[in-house]
Design a protein around this motif. Sequence first.
Motif, PDB file in Angstrom:
ATOM      1  N   SER A 398      44.269  63.524  58.749  1.00 22.39           N
ATOM      2  CA  SER A 398      43.463  63.121  57.744  1.00 22.39           C
ATOM      3  C   SER A 398      43.055  61.709  58.063  1.00 22.39           C
ATOM      4  CB  SER A 398      44.301  63.064  56.462  1.00 22.39           C
ATOM      5  OG  SER A 398      44.553  64.410  56.245  1.00 22.39           O
ATOM      6  N   ASP A 399      42.020  61.176  57.509  1.00 25.08           N
ATOM      7  CA  ASP A 399      41.495  59.750  57.327  1.00 25.08           C
ATOM      8  C   ASP A 399      41.741  59.494  55.949  1.00 25.08           C
ATOM      9  OD1 ASP A 399      39.579  57.545  57.106  1.00 25.08           O
ATOM     10  OD2 ASP A 399      39.120  57.908  59.247  1.00 25.08           O
ATOM     11  N   ASN A 400      40.421  59.130  55.364  1.00 22.83           N
ATOM     12  CA  ASN A 400      40.631  58.951  53.947  1.00 22.83           C
ATOM     13  C   ASN A 400      40.241  60.054  53.052  1.00 22.83           C
ATOM     14  OD1 ASN A 400      41.562  56.168  53.723  1.00 22.83           O
ATOM     15  ND2 ASN A 400      39.740  55.427  54.398  1.00 22.83           N
ATOM     16  N   PRO A 401      40.637  61.181  52.811  1.00 24.66           N
ATOM     17  CA  PRO A 401      40.473  62.296  52.232  1.00 24.66           C
ATOM     18  C   PRO A 401      39.518  61.997  50.904  1.00 24.66           C
ATOM     19  CG  PRO A 401      42.555  62.347  52.152  1.00 24.66           C
ATOM     20  CD  PRO A 401      42.297  60.980  52.909  1.00 24.66           C
ATOM     21  N   PRO A 406      41.963  67.934  52.533  1.00 24.86           N
ATOM     22  CA  PRO A 406      42.096  67.565  53.684  1.00 24.86           C
ATOM     23  C   PRO A 406      41.841  68.634  54.744  1.00 24.86           C
ATOM     24  CG  PRO A 406      44.031  66.234  52.485  1.00 24.86           C
ATOM     25  CD  PRO A 406      43.255  67.222  51.632  1.00 24.86           C
ATOM     26  N   TYR A 407      42.558  69.694  54.332  1.00 25.03           N
ATOM     27  CA  TYR A 407      42.469  70.961  55.158  1.00 25.03           C
ATOM     28  C   TYR A 407      40.894  71.482  55.501  1.00 25.03           C
ATOM     29  CZ  TYR A 407      47.475  71.265  54.136  1.00 25.03           C
ATOM     30  OH  TYR A 407      48.885  71.196  53.942  1.00 25.03           O
ATOM     31  N   GLU A 408      40.220  71.293  54.330  1.00 26.36           N
ATOM     32  CA  GLU A 408      38.855  71.649  54.631  1.00 26.36           C
ATOM     33  C   GLU A 408      37.979  70.831  55.584  1.00 26.36           C
ATOM     34  OE1 GLU A 408      36.684  72.222  51.073  1.00 26.36           O
ATOM     35  OE2 GLU A 408      38.089  73.709  50.122  1.00 26.36           O
ATOM     36  N   GLU A 459      43.032  56.364  51.225  1.00 29.96           N
ATOM     37  CA  GLU A 459      42.540  57.002  49.600  1.00 29.96           C
ATOM     38  C   GLU A 459      42.593  58.303  49.638  1.00 29.96           C
ATOM     39  OE1 GLU A 459      38.558  56.239  46.964  1.00 29.96           O
ATOM     40  OE2 GLU A 459      38.602  55.188  48.712  1.00 29.96           O
ATOM     41  N   ILE A 460      43.431  58.764  48.597  1.00 30.57           N
ATOM     42  CA  ILE A 460      43.598  60.046  48.318  1.00 30.57           C
ATOM     43  C   ILE A 460      43.386  60.228  46.764  1.00 30.57           C
ATOM     44  CG2 ILE A 460      45.269  62.049  48.565  1.00 30.57           C
ATOM     45  CD1 ILE A 460      46.519  60.355  50.728  1.00 30.57           C
ATOM     46  N   MET A 461      42.713  60.868  46.384  1.00 29.01           N
ATOM     47  CA  MET A 461      42.327  61.385  45.047  1.00 29.01           C
ATOM     48  C   MET A 461      42.103  60.328  43.953  1.00 29.01           C
ATOM     49  SD  MET A 461      42.023  64.687  45.126  1.00 29.01           S
ATOM     50  CE  MET A 461      41.884  65.132  43.256  1.00 29.01           C
ATOM     51  N   GLY A 462      41.326  59.176  44.761  1.00 30.80           N
ATOM     52  CA  GLY A 462      41.073  58.104  43.885  1.00 30.80           C
ATOM     53  C   GLY A 462      42.115  56.886  44.162  1.00 30.80           C
ATOM     54  N   ILE A 463      43.327  57.337  44.572  1.00 28.58           N
ATOM     55  CA  ILE A 463      44.317  56.055  44.689  1.00 28.58           C
ATOM     56  C   ILE A 463      44.348  55.700  46.334  1.00 28.58           C
ATOM     57  CG2 ILE A 463      46.688  55.579  44.595  1.00 28.58           C
ATOM     58  CD1 ILE A 463      46.854  57.894  42.405  1.00 28.58           C
ATOM     59  N   LYS A 464      44.421  54.291  46.217  1.00 26.27           N
ATOM     60  CA  LYS A 464      44.543  53.537  47.640  1.00 26.27           C
ATOM     61  C   LYS A 464      45.996  53.368  47.806  1.00 26.27           C
ATOM     62  CE  LYS A 464      40.175  51.457  47.982  1.00 26.27           C
ATOM     63  NZ  LYS A 464      39.259  50.300  48.279  1.00 26.27           N
ATOM     64  N   HIS A 465      46.565  54.301  48.802  1.00 23.97           N
ATOM     65  CA  HIS A 465      48.198  54.103  49.173  1.00 23.97           C
ATOM     66  C   HIS A 465      47.955  53.156  50.215  1.00 23.97           C
ATOM     67  CE1 HIS A 465      49.145  57.907  46.854  1.00 23.97           C
ATOM     68  NE2 HIS A 465      48.087  58.154  46.991  1.00 23.97           N
ATOM     69  N   SER A 466      48.992  52.334  50.331  1.00 22.91           N
ATOM     70  CA  SER A 466      49.554  51.390  51.405  1.00 22.91           C
ATOM     71  C   SER A 466      49.625  52.173  52.647  1.00 22.91           C
ATOM     72  CB  SER A 466      50.507  50.552  51.127  1.00 22.91           C
ATOM     73  OG  SER A 466      50.859  49.857  52.231  1.00 22.91           O
ATOM     74  N   TYR A 467      48.720  51.942  53.807  1.00 22.65           N
ATOM     75  CA  TYR A 467      48.700  52.564  54.976  1.00 22.65           C
ATOM     76  C   TYR A 467      47.944  51.748  55.961  1.00 22.65           C
ATOM     77  CZ  TYR A 467      49.180  56.165  58.482  1.00 22.65           C
ATOM     78  OH  TYR A 467      49.511  56.782  59.733  1.00 22.65           O
ATOM     79  N   ASN A 468      48.782  51.517  57.097  1.00 18.70           N
ATOM     80  CA  ASN A 468      47.866  50.668  58.226  1.00 18.70           C
ATOM     81  C   ASN A 468      48.319  51.318  59.580  1.00 18.70           C
ATOM     82  OD1 ASN A 468      48.447  48.168  60.338  1.00 18.70           O
ATOM     83  ND2 ASN A 468      46.358  48.339  59.176  1.00 18.70           N
TER      84      ASN A 468
END
Length: 478
Positions: A398-401, A406-408, A459-468
Motif C-alpha cells: 500500500s501507498d496512500n490508499p 488497497p487490495y484493488e 492516508e487511509i479512509m480520510g485519516i492521516k496516520h503517522s508513518y514514515n
Amino acid sequence: MKIGELLQCIKFKELIGGEDVEITGLCADSQKVSNGDLFFCYKGNEFDSHGFASEAVACGAAAIVCERKLDCSVPQIIVPDGRRAIAPAARAFFGYADKKLKLVGITGTNGKTTTTYILKSIFDEAGKKAGIIGTLGISYADKFISPELTTPAPIYLHSVFADMVNCGVEYVFMEVSAHAIHFEKTEGLEFAVGIFTNCTQDHLDFFGNMRDYAECKKSFFNEKICRYAVVNSDDAVGRQIISSNKNAVSYGLKNPADVFAVDIQENIKGTSFVINLFDELYEMNLKLAALHNVYNAMGAAACARILGVETAYIADGLAKLQSVTGRLELVAKFNGADIFVDFAHTPDGLEKSLQALKKLCGGKLYCLFGCGGNRDRTKRPVMGRIAAENSDFCIVTSDNPRYEDPYEIISEIEAGIKPLNKKYVTVTERETATEYAINLLEKGDILLVAGKGGEYYQEIMGIKHSYNDNTVIKRIIG
C-alpha cells in the motif's frame, strides 16, 4: 485595507455595498473566518462555498467575494470567478511582497523538490539569503513550516512572502505544480527564472490526457510570467518550450544544449561530472546518486549562473548538499545491502530510480512500492510492468490508499507484473511488507522503498496516520 483599494486589483462585475468597509484579513475557508475578513466564495469540484457565506458572515466576515448575488447583510463583490480573484487580492493585501523577492519557479513531473534544495545549497554558499516553498515544506531564515500542498493556496502563499521579506530573504525557490498553474495560484507573480524539468505521466485523473497536462505545464513559460526559462532539451515538451520562447536556455545530455555534462561517473554515494556551463568548463561533485540528479544539477546551475552566481560557488553548493529527504536517499545499510527511500510515485520516476540503482547493484535489486488511491489508475499496471522489468524481485504493498480498497489497487498493479515476471509478492500492510523485504537482503543487494519519500503519514479512509518509510526502516533494523 478598504474594499475600494482591493477593487483596483481584481476583475469584478458589481459591488453591492460600500467601498469604505475595512478588511483586516482574507479567508476562503468558512471554518477559519475571523472578524473583519473578506470571504471568497466559488464553486469547486466537490463543494460550492456560496452555501457557507451566511456562516462566514456569522463568524465575522466583513464582506464577501462571490459569483452571484447572495442574501447577506455585508458588502458583496460580484466577480466572474471567485477562485481566480483570490491571488490578485492576496497580492494587494500583503503589499505586493513578491515584488521585493527574486522568485524562481520549478515545474515538471519529477525533480522539482531536488532542484529547489540544490539551488538553496548553491545560494547559501554564495552568501545569499534564500527560502524554499515546496513538497517538503516551507523553510527560510530559522523557520520551517510543515508541508500541506506543493504550491500553497494564494492567501497563505502571499502571507509567507510578506514574512520572508521581513526576515531579509532575497531569493525564493518554489515548486509550481500543474494544479497550481491550472487554478492560477501564482497569478500575477513574475519569476526571474522558470525551470522545466520534464513532463511524463501523472495527474491524468485530473487533466484527463497528456496533451492537456503538457499544455498546462507549457503555459507557465510565458515570457510575461518567467523572464528566463531554463529548460530540459531532452524532454519532448521541453523542446516545444525552447522553440517558442526567445528567452529559453537549454540543458541536457542527448540533444544540443547551452548547458551539458561530460565524463559522468556514478557510484552508490553520488556522481561526478564536468559541466559545460555556457562554455565554461568546471568539475562538479554531487552526493546525490543517479543520472536524473545530474539533470537536476544542470538545471539549477544554469539558473544560478543566470542570476549572477559564480561557478565556483555553484560547485561548492553541489558538493555540500548531503541529501534531499526521500529523494533517492540512502537511509540505511543491512547485511551488507543498501536501502534507499525515494518519492518515485510516477512511471518515469520509478523507472529512472530503478535503472540508476541497477547500474550500481552488485547483487539483487528489490523494489517495494504501491500506488496512491483516488488518483490516476492508468499508471498502476504501467508501474507494475516497470518494476518487473527493472528489478529482480517486487514487493507490492500500500501507498496512500485514501478511500480505495488497497487490495484493488494492488490487483491493478499486478496486472502489469504478471505477464512479465512471477517473482513478486503482495503484502498489503506497508510496514510488514518493508520488514519482509529487509529480511531478504544479502551482501551487495539494494532495496528501493518507493512512493512515499519524505512523507510522514499514510492516508487511509480520510485519516492521516503517522508513518514514515525512513523511520520504519530504521526501527526494523534496530
